[in-house]
Every structure is written in C-alpha cells, then in structure tokens.
Design an enzyme around this catalytic site. Structure first.
Site, mmCIF file in Angstrom:
data_model
loop_
_atom_site.group_PDB
_atom_site.id
_atom_site.type_symbol
_atom_site.label_atom_id
_atom_site.label_comp_id
_atom_site.label_asym_id
_atom_site.label_seq_id
_atom_site.Cartn_x
_atom_site.Cartn_y
_atom_site.Cartn_z
ATOM 1 N N MET A 1 19.177 52.226 42.304
ATOM 2 C CA MET A 1 18.335 52.190 41.120
ATOM 3 C C MET A 1 16.936 51.729 41.535
ATOM 4 O O MET A 1 16.680 51.426 42.691
ATOM 5 C CB MET A 1 18.918 51.261 40.061
ATOM 6 C CG MET A 1 20.386 51.541 39.742
ATOM 7 S SD MET A 1 20.674 53.179 39.068
ATOM 8 C CE MET A 1 20.368 52.874 37.338
ATOM 9 N N CYS A 2 16.032 51.633 40.588
ATOM 10 C CA CYS A 2 14.627 51.365 40.870
ATOM 11 C C CYS A 2 14.131 50.185 40.043
ATOM 12 O O CYS A 2 14.847 49.669 39.183
ATOM 13 C CB CYS A 2 13.780 52.603 40.552
ATOM 14 S SG CYS A 2 14.404 54.142 41.279
#
Length: 259
Positions: A1-2
């Site tokens: 994820m970011c």
C-alpha cells in the site's frame, strides 16, 4: 500500500508536509504506522498548483528518503494546493509512469488501495477509458485507470458522482474477474481550485485518512497518517465518506458506489 498527503490553504513550502514534520511523508516512506507494508520505497511524486491552471509534476522511481532532489524541490517551492505520494507497489512495475500523482489537464489524482486481482482484468479496465482520454494512459496501475474513468464520467461537472460510478465499475470487474479485496480506496484529487478526498472499502478495512485545520498555516492538511505523533486536532475521515475542501470550507457526503 502507499502513503500520501495533500494540502490546501495559504501558500506554504512543500517541505512543511513532505520533509520537515517529525512524521513527514518522507518519514512515512521509511516507516509508516498504519500501513500493511511499513516501507513505501517504490517511487514518489508531487503535483502542485501555482499560477498556471495545470499542476506542476515531479515523480521518480527512487525511494523518497534517498532522493536529494525531492528535498531541494520541497525546500524551494511554495504552493497553496499540492498532492504528494510515496508508493508501495501492489503488483505493477516500479516505473515513473506508475508513480502518483497522475495528471490530466487541470486535474491531479493520487490513490492508496487496490482493485483486487487487477492483473486479471487490466485489459477490460483499459477498455473502459474513452479514446479521447486514452492517450493519458501512460502506466499500468489500477489507480490511473480509475482516474481516467472518473474523467470520462464527468469529474469536472460532478466529482462525487463521477468517482462513485468509476469505483463501482472497477469494483464490479474485480468481482467478476479478480479477487478480494475487491476495492480499497483512499484518494485525494484536485482541479486546482478545490480538493477532494474519499475513503471507502468493499470490506471492513478502509485505508486510513486524517484531516486537520492549521491556524498557523491557515490551511487544511489531508493525510494517510498524522504528520506529528503528538499533534492534536487530527480527525479520522469516516469510511464511506467523500470530502470537499473549498475556500477554507469543508463539506462531507456519504460515498456509496453507484452499482
């Protein structure tokens, strides 16, 4: 994820969000607190608005913490509206074209999350983008497709509705051809005047989003994680919510994809 961070308000230096705070975006690229993967080193990007309607854009594939040019740019550029992102790939290649934010005309967009099993329906998703906009398709991510689909759905006229319809189309493809989680979404986007943020998930796990008004800066910050560990005033955006920030004002509406 970011991890990502966005700002709208009186002009500030980009570093006031990207590199200066104790839990700045660069710090989150090395060690995030509320992320499945604590390291987000698969590239970075920043889009900022100034005197032109189109945003400036700087992206690269290096980890944000190891690029001195990012710190230099953030130290010198001031803006009253910008979006910044550090990436942890969920499957697509590490390339500049896959780094967020994505831009088209006066719009900018960045995303944390995924459409489950995107690699199994990328062709079908690409076919949802009109010929008029497909030349903007530079990379291979689900995020870029979602952005272009939203533009096709009328992002200029109805940001909430356009994004809702686009999320529904992409989530349906995941349900038909992909896998769980079918949709996890935290995103920020802007037309250069307004900023929007959304938090949504097809299951019970929605990526984190927080927002805070700063009297000192006279602006709103919207972030994946608070920028200071001991700073008060951060509010978690409720899952299933679409937020608009415009002229110092904030409004919230329910976000339910239009299946």
């Amino acid at each position: 994820m970011c991890r990502w961070a966005a700002y709208i308000g009186a002009p500030i230096y980009l570093e006031d969000v990207i590199s200066r705070p104790g839990h700045s975006l660069i710090e989150q690229s090395k060690e995030a607190d509320e992320c499945k993967t604590s390291t987000n080193g698969d590239g970075f990007g920043v889009a900022w608005y100034d005197t032109r309607p189109e945003p400036g854009l700087y992206r690269d594939v290096y980890p944000a913490w190891s690029d001195p040019n990012l710190r230099s740019v953030a130290h010198h550029i001031r803006s009253g509206l910008f979006l910044a992102h550090v990436r942890a790939s969920t499957g697509s290649a590490i390339s500049r074209n896959n780094c967020h934010p994505f831009t088209a005309g006066n719009w900018s967009f960045m995303h944390n999350g995924q459409a489950g099993g995107f690699e199994h329906f990328r062709k079908q998703a690409d076919m949802c983008v009109s010929d008029d906009l497909y030349h903007h398709r530079k990379g291979a991510t689900d995020s870029e497709v979602l952005f272009l689909m939203a533009l096709d759905e009328g992002l200029d006229r109805d940001p909430h509705g356009a994004l809702s319809r686009s999320v529904a189309r992409l989530e349906n493809l995941s349900r038909e051809r992909g896998c769980t989680p079918h949709m996890r979404l935290s995103a920020a986007l802007s037309d250069g005047k307004r900023m929007f943020a959304v938090r949504y998930s097809s299951d019970h796990i929605a990526p984190s989003v927080y927002y805070r008004w700063s009297e000192a800066r006279q602006g709103w910050a919207v972030v994946s994680e608070p920028l200071e560990a001991d700073e008060t005033g951060w509010t978690e955006l409720a899952a299933g919510t679409f937020m608009e920030l415009n002229d110092g004002k904030i409004s919230m509406t329910e976000f339910t994809p239009e299946f």
